[in-house]
Design a protein around this motif. Structure first.
Motif, short mmCIF file in Angstrom:
data_model
loop_
_atom_site.label_atom_id
_atom_site.label_comp_id
_atom_site.label_asym_id
_atom_site.label_seq_id
_atom_site.Cartn_x
_atom_site.Cartn_y
_atom_site.Cartn_z
N ALA A 51 -1.23 33.93 -16.30
CA ALA A 51 -0.21 34.91 -16.69
C ALA A 51 -0.04 35.97 -15.61
N GLN A 52 -1.16 36.41 -14.98
CA GLN A 52 -1.07 37.40 -13.92
C GLN A 52 -0.47 36.77 -12.67
N SER A 53 -0.78 35.52 -12.44
CA SER A 53 -0.31 34.85 -11.22
C SER A 53 1.20 34.76 -11.18
N PHE A 54 1.83 34.29 -12.26
CA PHE A 54 3.28 34.12 -12.20
C PHE A 54 3.99 35.46 -12.25
N ALA A 55 3.34 36.48 -12.83
CA ALA A 55 3.97 37.79 -12.92
C ALA A 55 4.10 38.44 -11.55
N ARG A 56 3.25 38.04 -10.60
CA ARG A 56 3.28 38.65 -9.28
C ARG A 56 4.46 38.14 -8.44
N GLY A 57 4.97 37.00 -8.77
CA GLY A 57 6.08 36.47 -7.98
C GLY A 57 6.99 35.63 -8.85
N LYS A 58 8.04 36.23 -9.43
CA LYS A 58 8.90 35.55 -10.39
C LYS A 58 9.88 34.61 -9.69
N SER A 59 10.18 33.52 -10.36
CA SER A 59 11.18 32.59 -9.85
C SER A 59 12.57 32.88 -10.42
N TYR A 60 12.61 33.64 -11.53
CA TYR A 60 13.84 33.91 -12.28
C TYR A 60 14.49 32.62 -12.77
N ASN A 61 13.64 31.65 -13.08
CA ASN A 61 14.05 30.41 -13.73
C ASN A 61 13.26 30.23 -15.01
N ILE A 62 13.93 29.73 -16.04
CA ILE A 62 13.26 29.34 -17.28
C ILE A 62 13.36 27.82 -17.40
N LEU A 99 16.28 25.77 -15.59
CA LEU A 99 15.77 24.60 -14.89
C LEU A 99 15.50 23.51 -15.92
N LEU A 100 16.35 22.47 -15.91
CA LEU A 100 16.24 21.41 -16.91
C LEU A 100 15.18 20.40 -16.47
N LEU A 101 14.23 20.15 -17.34
CA LEU A 101 13.09 19.28 -17.02
C LEU A 101 12.99 18.18 -18.05
N THR A 117 2.75 25.96 -10.41
CA THR A 117 3.57 25.83 -9.21
C THR A 117 4.58 26.97 -9.08
N GLN A 118 4.62 27.85 -10.06
CA GLN A 118 5.55 28.98 -10.10
C GLN A 118 7.00 28.53 -10.02
N ARG A 119 7.26 27.40 -10.58
CA ARG A 119 8.66 26.95 -10.65
C ARG A 119 9.41 27.69 -11.74
N VAL A 120 8.71 28.15 -12.77
CA VAL A 120 9.36 28.82 -13.89
C VAL A 120 8.57 30.06 -14.28
N ASP A 121 9.28 31.01 -14.88
CA ASP A 121 8.63 32.20 -15.42
C ASP A 121 8.36 32.06 -16.91
N GLY A 122 8.95 31.07 -17.54
CA GLY A 122 8.75 30.80 -18.95
C GLY A 122 9.33 29.44 -19.27
N CYS A 123 9.09 28.94 -20.47
CA CYS A 123 9.65 27.63 -20.81
C CYS A 123 10.04 27.57 -22.28
#
Length: 348
Positions: A51-62, A99-101, A117-123
């Protein structure tokens, strides 16, 4: 389980350097960074503080995870297209991308990989099933307090974040409308029980019968898979029950339309020989002949709300459980306006 110390030892660096690599802090030599990443991959190490890791660098993708089936384009269905339109509209409004997966139903579930992989900030998860492997993967997301939300699926015994509709009440409304017309025996074509909404629709069906003093008859309950093809196939099983039992409720419009087609091939017409109700209020429901009675589900609004809640998790660090159900509405059209001309006697 490998830890940070193991990675540092294999890479020949300090634990502090490993921490700086995974938290993207300060200047780092590319050679050092690659050593740490390669060591981590070799050991199968992933930071605990995701949770801390992705918060440091957002992708602005869900990430929006949908099931993938060969030769089946789910995105053309009313259900998925409405949900995705709702999600996309809210994300775009708030400055995020979608981001459609696609995920094969048979593939191992690892939703954490999206965050690693920090591809998304949430899902947002669509089409989830209550099956082994999938439950455990969602448990991991929940345990780590990562921003996620299920749509149209709940899991008994788990407090997973979810946005849903009141399917039990929707089913109750549909079946009650047939009972008020005088039908005493009602066929129910349901979906697979690994979907919570199938179980809820079955409960609504049973409750409506019980309230009318009519015993539940399992021989009147059939199962499809929410596809039009499964509705068409069910017609072969249901046709022998007509005209003695001439009221049918289908758990979605696609199955109802397939059933209409299959029964039409055997000489039975909805609205003339039997009453039929579908579910979802898809665009095609009003184009059938006769127009299909159905239950309107606010799929677009459900998608919007799921996106909004996930973004609130990201921006405001919200940790309380999300568990919201939106109301549904029964819509009567010509397919269910037929009234029985006699008291039905089930031969089952």
């Amino acid at each position: 389980m490998a830890n940070r110390k193991d990675v540092a030892k294999l890479a020949g660096v300090s634990e502090a350097t490993v921490s700086r690599v995974f938290n993207n802090i300060g200047p780092l030599r590319e050679e050092t960074k690659q050593k740490v990443l390669q060591a981590a991959e070799q050991l199968g190490y992933h930071p605990n503080a995701l949770a801390q890791s992705f918060a440091r660098g957002k992708s602005y993708n869900i990430g929006v995870i949908v099931p993938y089936f060969q030769r089946v384009n789910l995105l053309t269905t009313h259900y998925f297209s409405e949900l995705l339109n709702g999600i996309g509209s809210k994300l775009g409004e708030l400055g995020y991308g979608l981001l459609l997966l696609f995920q094969s139903p048979d593939a191992p579930k690892d939703f954490l990989q999206l965050f690693r992989t920090q591809r998304v900030d949430g899902c947002i998860l669509l089409g989830s099933k209550d099956i082994p492997g999938e439950v455990e993967a969602i448990e991991q997301l929940h345990h780590l307090n990562l921003p996620y939300c299920l749509v149209n699926q709940t899991f008994s015994g788990h407090s997973f974040h979810s946005i849903d509709a009141d399917h039990e009440n929707g089913s109750f409304q549909a079946v009650s409308s047939l009972l008020r017309k005088g039908y005493e025996q009602i066929i129910f074509l349901n979906g697979p029980m690994e979907f919570s909404n199938s179980a809820e629709r079955l409960k609504g069906y049973e409750t409506a019968l019980n309230n009318a003093g009519i015993p539940y008859n399992s021989k009147l309950v059939f199962q499809g898979n929410y596809s039009r093809k499964s509705g068409h196939q069910a017609a072969a099983e249901i046709a022998p029950l007509l005209p003695d039992i001439n009221a049918i409720f289908a758990a979605n419009d696609r199955m109802a339309i397939g059933l209409m087609q299959g029964l039409s091939e055997q000489g039975y017409q909805a609205g003339r020989d039997y009453a039929l109700i579908g579910y979802d209020d898809s665009e095609i429901s009003i184009m059938t002949n006769p127009p299909l009675s159905t239950v309107k589900v606010p799929l677009f609004e459900m998608g919007q709300l799921a996106a909004e809640k996930v973004l609130q998790f990201i921006s405001q660090d919200i940790k309380e459980e999300i568990n919201e159900r939106l109301p549904v509405t029964f819509i009567e059209r010509a397919s269910s306006q037929l009234k029985p001309t006699y008291t039905q006697q089930s031969k089952l």
